[in-house]
Design a protein around this motif. Structure first.
Motif, PDB file in Angstrom:
ATOM      1  N   ARG A 213     -52.999  37.142 -25.018  1.00  0.00           N
ATOM      2  CA  ARG A 213     -51.578  36.853 -24.828  1.00  0.00           C
ATOM      3  C   ARG A 213     -50.984  36.195 -26.074  1.00  0.00           C
ATOM      4  N   PHE A 214     -51.787  35.393 -26.755  1.00  0.00           N
ATOM      5  CA  PHE A 214     -51.346  34.770 -27.999  1.00  0.00           C
ATOM      6  C   PHE A 214     -51.053  35.839 -29.048  1.00  0.00           C
ATOM      7  N   LYS A 215     -51.924  36.812 -29.149  1.00  0.00           N
ATOM      8  CA  LYS A 215     -51.737  37.910 -30.099  1.00  0.00           C
ATOM      9  C   LYS A 215     -50.430  38.662 -29.816  1.00  0.00           C
ATOM     10  N   GLU A 216     -50.230  39.023 -28.561  1.00  0.00           N
ATOM     11  CA  GLU A 216     -49.044  39.785 -28.196  1.00  0.00           C
ATOM     12  C   GLU A 216     -47.773  38.986 -28.452  1.00  0.00           C
TER      13      GLU A 216
ATOM     14  N   PHE B 265     -42.747  37.101 -34.069  1.00  0.00           N
ATOM     15  CA  PHE B 265     -42.706  36.842 -35.515  1.00  0.00           C
ATOM     16  C   PHE B 265     -42.801  38.120 -36.341  1.00  0.00           C
ATOM     17  N   GLY B 266     -43.145  39.224 -35.690  1.00  0.00           N
ATOM     18  CA  GLY B 266     -43.200  40.502 -36.367  1.00  0.00           C
ATOM     19  C   GLY B 266     -44.533  40.774 -37.040  1.00  0.00           C
TER      20      GLY B 266
ATOM     21  N   GLY C 251     -46.464  36.375 -39.325  1.00  0.00           N
ATOM     22  CA  GLY C 251     -47.080  36.625 -38.025  1.00  0.00           C
ATOM     23  C   GLY C 251     -48.586  36.747 -38.130  1.00  0.00           C
ATOM     24  N   TYR C 252     -49.025  37.435 -39.165  1.00  0.00           N
ATOM     25  CA  TYR C 252     -50.459  37.628 -39.412  1.00  0.00           C
ATOM     26  C   TYR C 252     -51.170  36.294 -39.622  1.00  0.00           C
TER      27      TYR C 252
ATOM     28  N   MET D 238     -51.117  47.749 -37.455  1.00  0.00           N
ATOM     29  CA  MET D 238     -49.930  47.948 -36.632  1.00  0.00           C
ATOM     30  C   MET D 238     -50.228  47.481 -35.206  1.00  0.00           C
ATOM     31  N   PRO D 239     -50.133  46.173 -34.950  1.00  0.00           N
ATOM     32  CA  PRO D 239     -50.488  45.644 -33.621  1.00  0.00           C
ATOM     33  C   PRO D 239     -49.484  46.036 -32.547  1.00  0.00           C
ATOM     34  N   LYS D 240     -49.979  46.200 -31.341  1.00  0.00           N
ATOM     35  CA  LYS D 240     -49.099  46.462 -30.212  1.00  0.00           C
ATOM     36  C   LYS D 240     -48.357  45.190 -29.841  1.00  0.00           C
ATOM     37  N   LYS D 241     -47.124  45.337 -29.375  1.00  0.00           N
ATOM     38  CA  LYS D 241     -46.296  44.183 -29.036  1.00  0.00           C
ATOM     39  C   LYS D 241     -45.915  44.241 -27.555  1.00  0.00           C
TER      40      LYS D 241
END
Length: 374
Positions: free
Chosen positions: A55-58, A64-65, A70-71, A166-169
């Motif tokens: 959940r933190f990742k998402e 933050f994008g 964000g990274y 390209m992480p999922k949001k």
């Protein structure tokens, strides 16, 4: 049995043997750094198993994008919250999918590089242990490690993640950032503002994590059981390895064998750099045989005598050597990140080595070069 054989070889009595066994055990289990290990591992397991890391990742990448900010927020937060590289590799395996990295090759490279970063991260178990055995200030070691981790993450971002990640949001609730953010801020506040011992800090953070899991309705008996079992198994392995390495250290100190060996080699090599190269070469050949922590502890009698003989910078060596042995994480030993990724993606050892070879060489250069920079 090993300490019994060594003691008999040295002509010690049965009472002396018992005294040595007892002293080794008492000195080990009363060290604040060793006491902190199970609590940090429990906190890490609970964060993962309760789904806080996902959940933190998402939340981070949604709010933050997908950019450098964000990274860094995500990986610095996770590297601080997750104290074990094995658990960190599970976070990568469970919370990410290879499609987020563009292709299988980028995923394997990212997996390897981030696992290596987690090994030298500010509150990682290896950092705590090596700082303890080298008898340096943990506060200073953590600060240096944080700076080094930040630099590595920035380098890796522009080297790999900027184009491929390209992480999922899926989640947009910014409140999901709070559990990790509070842990992160609380950790450094307790270390640098209140200056509590590391064992007390680990217990406070574990209590926070346990309460968090309970009040957010993520509490499940089997979740706690799984987390506790995994944490205590790892703690048992770590403590056992440290204990048996202490046996060999005892033999080394009692007979001055390692010190004499270093003195003889020093006659051939007047420069400390050559001596360090020998340590790194020995570590390299051990990578396929034992895990990174085993390498750190097994070679301790050698590099500790080299550090003392040449008056080397312990902090520089600590960060440099941790970063170097972290490359062993790609090995084929059970539960190491390399083995996990092999099973997940069904890859051979040859394929893994071929993919990470360039990154392996870059990390080798960075890890060895960092000693001279610091």
């Amino acid at each position: 049995m090993a300490i019994l054989a060594i003691s008999l070889y040295l002509g010690l009595s049965f009472d002396q043997i018992l005294f040595i066994l007892n002293e080794n055990f008492v000195n080990l289990v009363t060290k604040p750094e060793v006491i902190s290990v199970p609590f940090f591992l429990l906190s890490s397991e609970l964060f993962l198993n309760a789904g806080f890391t996902k959940r933190f990742k998402e939340a981070v990448f949604s709010n933050f994008g997908n950019n450098l900010i964000g990274y860094l927020i995500y990986f610095l937060g996770i590297c601080t919250t997750i104290s074990s590289s094995v658990i960190f590799s599970k976070v990568l395996s469970d919370d990410f999918i290879k499609e987020e990295f563009g292709n299988k090759r980028s995923f394997v490279r990212s997996y390897f590089l981030l696992s290596a970063v987690s090994y030298v991260a500010p509150i990682s178990i290896p950092l705590i242990i090596i700082a303890s055995i080298l008898e340096v200030s943990l506060k200073k070691a953590i600060l240096i490690s944080f700076s080094y981790t930040l630099i590595l993450l920035v380098i890796y971002y522009f080297l790999l993640f900027n184009k491929n990640f390209m992480p999922k949001k899926a989640g947009t609730n910014i409140l999901h950032i709070l559990p990790v953010a509070i842990y992160f801020i609380g950790l450094y506040f307790l270390i640098y503002v209140i200056s509590l011992p590391i064992d007390v800090i680990s217990q406070i953070l574990f209590l926070y994590t346990f309460i968090l899991v309970t009040v957010t309705k993520k509490f499940k008996t089997h979740l706690v059981e799984i987390s506790a079992k995994s944490a205590f198994i790892r703690t048992g392995i770590i403590v056992s390895v440290i204990y048996f390495i202490n046996i060999f250290n005892f033999y080394s100190v009692y007979t001055n064998s390692t010190e004499n060996l270093i003195s003889n080699i020093a006659i051939l090599f007047s420069e400390s750099g050559f001596m360090l190269v020998l340590v790194y070469i020995m570590a390299f050949f051990l990578m396929d045989l034992i895990d990174p922590l085993g390498i750190i502890l097994l070679l301790f009698p050698i590099y500790s005598n080299i550090i003392n003989a040449y008056g080397l910078n312990k902090y520089a060596f600590l960060v440099s050597f941790l970063s170097f042995v972290a490359m062993a994480l790609i090995g084929n030993i059970k539960e190491l990140p390399g083995n996990i990724i092999r099973e997940k993606l069904i890859l051979s050892t040859f394929e893994i080595n071929d993919i990470v070879l360039i990154d392996f060489l870059i990390l080798s250069a960075i890890s060895f070069g960092i000693y001279f920079i610091l």
